[in-house]
Scaffold this motif. Structure first.
Motif, mmCIF file in Angstrom:
data_model
loop_
_atom_site.group_PDB
_atom_site.id
_atom_site.type_symbol
_atom_site.label_atom_id
_atom_site.label_comp_id
_atom_site.label_asym_id
_atom_site.label_seq_id
_atom_site.Cartn_x
_atom_site.Cartn_y
_atom_site.Cartn_z
ATOM 1 N N LEU A 4 9.230 5.228 -7.372
ATOM 2 C CA LEU A 4 8.732 5.173 -6.136
ATOM 3 C C LEU A 4 8.760 4.253 -5.023
ATOM 4 C CD1 LEU A 4 5.464 7.127 -7.556
ATOM 5 C CD2 LEU A 4 6.959 8.145 -5.486
ATOM 6 N N ASP A 5 9.235 4.423 -3.831
ATOM 7 C CA ASP A 5 9.360 3.200 -2.828
ATOM 8 C C ASP A 5 10.356 2.045 -3.228
ATOM 9 O OD1 ASP A 5 8.335 2.334 -0.240
ATOM 10 O OD2 ASP A 5 7.120 0.811 -1.159
ATOM 11 N N PHE A 6 11.127 2.327 -3.725
ATOM 12 C CA PHE A 6 12.153 1.377 -4.050
ATOM 13 C C PHE A 6 13.749 1.980 -4.455
ATOM 14 C CE2 PHE A 6 12.922 0.999 -8.882
ATOM 15 C CZ PHE A 6 11.680 1.770 -9.172
ATOM 16 N N ALA A 12 7.324 5.875 5.683
ATOM 17 C CA ALA A 12 7.002 5.595 4.288
ATOM 18 C C ALA A 12 7.111 6.411 3.211
ATOM 19 C CB ALA A 12 5.354 5.284 4.483
ATOM 20 N N THR A 13 7.162 5.762 2.022
ATOM 21 C CA THR A 13 7.251 6.997 0.929
ATOM 22 C C THR A 13 5.872 8.015 1.052
ATOM 23 O OG1 THR A 13 8.511 5.222 -0.052
ATOM 24 C CG2 THR A 13 7.609 7.201 -1.611
ATOM 25 N N GLY A 14 5.156 7.461 1.411
ATOM 26 C CA GLY A 14 3.791 8.402 1.634
ATOM 27 C C GLY A 14 4.152 9.553 2.430
ATOM 28 N N ALA A 34 1.060 -1.184 0.021
ATOM 29 C CA ALA A 34 -0.090 -0.106 0.008
ATOM 30 C C ALA A 34 1.108 1.264 -0.027
ATOM 31 C CB ALA A 34 -0.834 -0.099 1.079
ATOM 32 N N ASP A 35 2.151 1.219 0.453
ATOM 33 C CA ASP A 35 2.993 2.431 0.381
ATOM 34 C C ASP A 35 3.368 2.418 -1.041
ATOM 35 O OD1 ASP A 35 4.408 4.573 1.149
ATOM 36 O OD2 ASP A 35 6.366 3.284 1.744
ATOM 37 N N ALA A 36 3.654 1.652 -1.725
ATOM 38 C CA ALA A 36 4.173 1.580 -3.087
ATOM 39 C C ALA A 36 3.028 2.343 -4.138
ATOM 40 C CB ALA A 36 4.353 0.314 -3.759
ATOM 41 N N THR A 65 0.106 1.070 6.422
ATOM 42 C CA THR A 65 0.799 -0.212 6.150
ATOM 43 C C THR A 65 2.322 -0.227 6.568
ATOM 44 O OG1 THR A 65 0.635 0.495 4.044
ATOM 45 C CG2 THR A 65 -0.378 -1.576 4.506
ATOM 46 N N ASP A 66 2.958 0.846 6.271
ATOM 47 C CA ASP A 66 4.455 0.840 6.677
ATOM 48 C C ASP A 66 4.897 0.975 7.812
ATOM 49 O OD1 ASP A 66 5.003 0.160 3.931
ATOM 50 O OD2 ASP A 66 6.605 1.373 3.758
ATOM 51 N N THR A 67 3.814 1.291 8.504
ATOM 52 C CA THR A 67 3.990 1.183 10.131
ATOM 53 C C THR A 67 3.499 0.081 10.669
ATOM 54 O OG1 THR A 67 2.163 2.807 10.753
ATOM 55 C CG2 THR A 67 4.405 3.889 10.183
ATOM 56 N N ASP A 127 11.823 7.745 -2.035
ATOM 57 C CA ASP A 127 12.021 6.601 -1.475
ATOM 58 C C ASP A 127 12.698 6.533 0.005
ATOM 59 O OD1 ASP A 127 12.056 3.683 -1.038
ATOM 60 O OD2 ASP A 127 14.289 3.760 -1.046
ATOM 61 N N HIS A 128 12.383 5.547 0.615
ATOM 62 C CA HIS A 128 12.663 5.629 2.385
ATOM 63 C C HIS A 128 13.501 4.403 2.641
ATOM 64 C CE1 HIS A 128 9.314 3.005 4.022
ATOM 65 N NE2 HIS A 128 9.258 2.888 2.890
ATOM 66 N N HIS A 129 14.088 3.680 1.600
ATOM 67 C CA HIS A 129 14.795 2.652 2.255
ATOM 68 C C HIS A 129 16.484 2.943 2.252
ATOM 69 C CE1 HIS A 129 11.471 0.652 0.389
ATOM 70 N NE2 HIS A 129 11.584 -0.240 1.271
ATOM 71 N N GLN A 130 17.129 1.913 3.013
ATOM 72 C CA GLN A 130 18.602 2.436 2.816
ATOM 73 C C GLN A 130 19.241 1.935 1.953
ATOM 74 O OE1 GLN A 130 18.944 0.408 6.861
ATOM 75 N NE2 GLN A 130 18.850 2.269 7.747
HETATM 76 MN MN MN Z 1 7.482 1.722 1.693
#
Ligand code: MN
Ligand code: 5GP
Length: 334
Positions: A89-91, A135-137, A27-29, A166-168, A115-118
């Motif tokens: 977005l989100d990757f 989240a990316t959102g 759902a974040d994607a 979702t992402d939390t 995006d919010h990944h490392q």
């Molecule tokens: Mn995400």
């Protein structure tokens, strides 16, 4: 600090935008794609949203305008070479695009990553990223807040709310801060009912998904009381008429067992398999996933193995996981 003014400039100085997200979107994607689409739509831009994966059935409600298309090379490849800006977005790694990866990489159009990944791979021209975002959102919310590029409305707030929910893990993971709850409180002002969103995301499962969960839980094995793993095979999917996206959140059941610090879920795919890694506390599973070419967050990561046999590789992956967690737990106790 993300340079949101730069993002504004890119939006203002271009006309057409192609949005995409990672394989097996959550759902974040999808929520981030829809929220960003709504921003661009308000600004009268030309927009396409194209994903490698089909839309998971439980997320269809987020795409009320039916904008999201599943990538088909003959139909969609040209757009990756025609649209002014490609928005990831989100990757943060090109291989997460699977069938779209080659065209995305080859295209000489401007590429941006939100995006919010490392540990991002340098696959885009501009990065609007921060791993302290939940989240990316959440990044998209901050973008609107800091730049006022458009006025927040329900069409934007709703997918952002679903993304953050979702992402939390429904507002319980580490990055659920007072600040984040402030944002969520603001989003709720846009006529959003938490129970409605939650029900759509989590309480409209198909029976096949619950049956699959049953089989998955039955496969659970525990090593030394600290590591748990489960397996889902193609036979399970076929016999129950279930799909990959049905497995979302299954892995978390492993961590609900007292004393278990690390959970692995092996999922056999049509051409290879994937492993979801989850941990409790400070065990960084993104580093463990990286040993297999994957990645993700400190407590939630994944890796995909293309054209590999799951059954053959499972013992090796479990061994590495065991060595890795023992080493980490030892270091922690020094
Ligand atoms: Mn995400
Ligand atoms: P999941 O296990 O739910 O598929 O993924 C958990 C997290 O790990 C997600 O946030 C996702 O971004 C990341 N992740 C999952 N699979 C992969 C992968 O194959 N490569 C990378 N780099 N990250 C992944």
């Amino acid at each position: 600090m993300i340079n949101f003014n730069e993002l504004t400039e890119i939006i203002e100085s271009n006309n057409s935008f192609l949005l995409t997200t990672h394989v097996n979107p959550d759902a974040d994607a999808i929520g981030s794609e829809i929220a960003f689409y709504q921003i661009l739509k308000k600004l009268k831009k030309e927009i396409k949203i194209i994903n490698h994966s089909a839309m998971p059935y439980n997320l269809q409600f987020l795409d009320a305008e039916h904008q999201i298309e599943k990538y088909e090379e003959a139909k969609h490849k040209k757009f990756l070479f025609e649209y002014d800006v490609l928005v990831a977005l989100d990757f943060n790694r090109a291989d997460r695009l699977v069938s779209m990866q080659d065209s995305f990489t080859e295209s000489n159009k401007l590429k941006i990553c939100i995006d919010h990944h490392q540990d991002a791979e340098l696959f885009a021209d501009h990065f609007f990223t921060g791993s302290d975002y939940a989240a990316t959102g959440h990044i998209i919310y901050d973008f609107i807040l800091k730049t006022s590029i458009v006025k927040m409305n329900r069409e934007i707030a709703y997918p952002i709310y679903a993304a953050i929910m979702t992402d939390t893990g429904s507002f319980r993971f580490e990055r659920t801060t007072p600040e984040l709850h402030g944002i969520v409180a603001d989003l709720l002002n846009y006529d959003i009912q938490p129970s409605e969103v939650f029900n759509k995301l989590y309480d409209e499962s198909k029976l096949s998904k619950i049956k699959l969960l049953g089989r998955c839980l039955n496969s659970l094995q525990i090593i030394d009381g600290k590591i748990g793993y489960m397996t889902i095979t193609q036979i399970d999917f076929n016999e129950l008429d279930a799909i990959e996206s049905d497995t979302e959140n299954f892995v978390n059941h492993i961590l609900s067992i007292e004393g278990v610090k690390l959970g692995l879920l092996f999922i056999e795919l049509k051409n290879g398999f994937k492993v979801s890694f989850r941990s409790k506390g400070t065990l960084p599973v993104n580093k463990l996933a990286a040993e297999f070419g994957g990645g993700g967050h400190l407590n939630a990561s994944g890796a995909r193995f293309r054209d590999k046999q799951m059954k053959e590789m499972t013992p090796e992956i479990l061994n590495k996981a065991k060595t890795y967690s023992e080493k980490h737990l030892k270091e922690e106790n020094v």
